[in-house]
Design a protein around this motif. Structure first.
Motif, PDB file in Angstrom:
ATOM      1  N   ASP A   1       0.699   3.511   2.019  1.00 19.50           N
ATOM      2  CA  ASP A   1       1.234   4.087   3.295  1.00 19.50           C
ATOM      3  C   ASP A   1       2.368   3.097   3.596  1.00 19.50           C
ATOM      4  OD1 ASP A   1      -0.948   5.734   3.564  1.00 19.50           O
ATOM      5  OD2 ASP A   1      -2.243   3.841   3.935  1.00 19.50           O
TER       6      ASP A   1
ATOM      7  N   HIS B   1       0.491  -4.106   5.928  1.00 19.21           N
ATOM      8  CA  HIS B   1      -0.704  -3.827   6.828  1.00 19.21           C
ATOM      9  C   HIS B   1      -2.108  -4.228   6.027  1.00 19.21           C
ATOM     10  CE1 HIS B   1      -0.371  -0.174   4.605  1.00 19.21           C
ATOM     11  NE2 HIS B   1      -1.871   0.101   4.447  1.00 19.21           N
TER      12      HIS B   1
ATOM     13  N   CYS C   1       1.067  -1.326   0.191  1.00 20.62           N
ATOM     14  CA  CYS C   1      -0.038   0.118   0.114  1.00 20.62           C
ATOM     15  C   CYS C   1       0.871   1.273   0.096  1.00 20.62           C
ATOM     16  CB  CYS C   1      -0.800  -0.025   1.335  1.00 20.62           C
ATOM     17  SG  CYS C   1      -1.800   1.413   1.380  1.00 20.62           S
TER      18      CYS C   1
END
Ligand SMILES: [Zn+2]
Ligand SMILES: [Zn+2]
Length: 373
Positions: free
Chosen positions: A46, A65, A44
């Motif tokens: 992030d 995550h 991702c």
């Protein structure tokens, strides 16, 4: 008696350094925790922020995550899961008793967020170590690994027929994107939508807007091939973002017949947020799904906020409740109404974690998935 195991994992020694695939020690699950044999993990944006250091996190750390797998060990007091359960992982476990949880906003849990940013589990300690030295967790999950110890409240049971790579993406990108459309904005049939930034979260917002019955779905990105991809997924018009917010906004307003009701921004970039805001019509809202840098500020024409009743909405994890929303999303996927397989552009082994990260960073990948089993 539960025993410690080892796991191969992609370790980030420090921000700005390459990932190293190494064998880590993994302590047994503590009370209220389970160990999961991971099968897939998405990469991702992030994760990129953490790896590149634009968002500070404790290192060394195992990123990731967005994971799914099979429960292989349960800790004391775990009631809702059994060994062998297939699970998708949520990075937003919650305490159930803080002010935000009692306000029915568990994704904003005031207990879990500081602990997540500190890089430990819900008790503040870590289960991962390397040669006796502490390794931090990322978002309670650290899914760039073959195994992970995670909170029971991060696990959502899924039907066995759901592919793990799909379930993994539901753990962040899909829920953030469709949730922003369904939950944060609450888009209704015949409303007009624009989506800025067509990575995993942005493409999920497109798919969510199709299900919500939006009349206009304008896709905006710097990369023409991403716009084609969005059109195939249901976007009704496309706009190339060349860096000038006013130009992009003007094109979106023209393509949507006068401006959109909701403009979703997926990367937290101030110029794109400004463009999204300027793309809205009266009573419209920009929905910020992307997390900006810690020092970012946004400039908006303030007078239009009262005069046009324009709004700015924040959306984290799609304002969703994973226990409720993961099953709903996967049910639509299984019925063919939410073609989530469109999000996956790259599949790679754990050993190529760095290449997967590079493919997401360059924009070449909508979503790169690490195959872990
Ligand atoms: Zn994410
Ligand atoms: Zn809480």
């Amino acid at each position: 008696m539960a025993e410690a195991v080892t796991t191969r994992a992609a370790l980030l020694p420090a921000a700005g350094t390459p990932l190293r695939v190494v064998e880590l020690d993994l302590a047994p699950p503590g009370p209220g925790e389970v160990r999961v044999r991971l099968h897939a993990s998405g990469v991702c944006s992030d994760d990129l922020n953490a790896i590149d250091g634009s968002v500070e996190i404790p290192c060394p750390v195992v990123p990731g995550h967005e994971g799914a797998g099979v429960v292989e060990e349960i800790g004391v007091g775990v009631r809702g899961l059994a060994v062998g359960d297939h699970v998708a992982l949520s990075w937003a476990p919650y305490c159930g008793s803080c002010e935000q949880c009692l306000r029915d906003l568990p994704h904003l849990c005031g207990t879990a967020w500081p602990l997540m940013l500190a890089g430990g589990m819900l008790d503040g300690t870590t289960r991962l170590s390397f040669g006796g030295a502490v390794v931090h967790h990322y978002c309670f999950l650290s899914s760039f690994a073959e195994r992970a110890v995670v909170p029971e409240r991060s696990c959502v049971r899924i039907p066995a027929e759901v592919p793990f790579e799909i379930a993994a993406l539901v753990g962040c990108a899909v829920t953030s994107g469709v949730g922003a459309v369904w939950r944060t904005a609450g888009v209704r049939p015949d409303e007009r939508v624009a989506v800025f930034g067509l990575g995993g979260t942005g493409m999920s917002a497109i798919l969510g807007a199709v299900v919500a019955g939006a009349s206009d779905i304008v896709a905006v990105d710097v990369l023409p091939e991403r716009l084609e991809h969005a059109r195939a997924a249901g976007a009704t018009a496309t706009v190339v973002f060349d860096g000038a917010p006013e130009d992009a906004a003007e094109a979106v307003v023209a393509a949507s017949g006068g401006g959109v009701d909701y403009a979703f921004e997926s990367r937290g970039r101030p110029a794109a947020v400004r463009a999204a805001f300027l793309s809205t019509r009266a009573r419209g809202a920009v929905v910020m799904m992307g997390v900006p840098r810690g020092d970012a500020e946004i400039s908006l024409p303030a007078i239009t906020i009262p005069r046009m009743e324009r709004r700015v909405l924040g959306s984290i994890y799609g304002s969703s409740r994973p226990d409720r929303d993961f099953p709903e999303i996967l049910n639509l996927y299984l019925r063919g109404r939410l073609p989530l397989e469109r999000l996956i552009s790259h599949r790679m082994p754990l050993d190529q974690a760095d290449d997967a990260v590079a493919a997401v960073r360059s924009g070449e990948a909508t979503r790169a998935v690490l195959k872990l089993a």
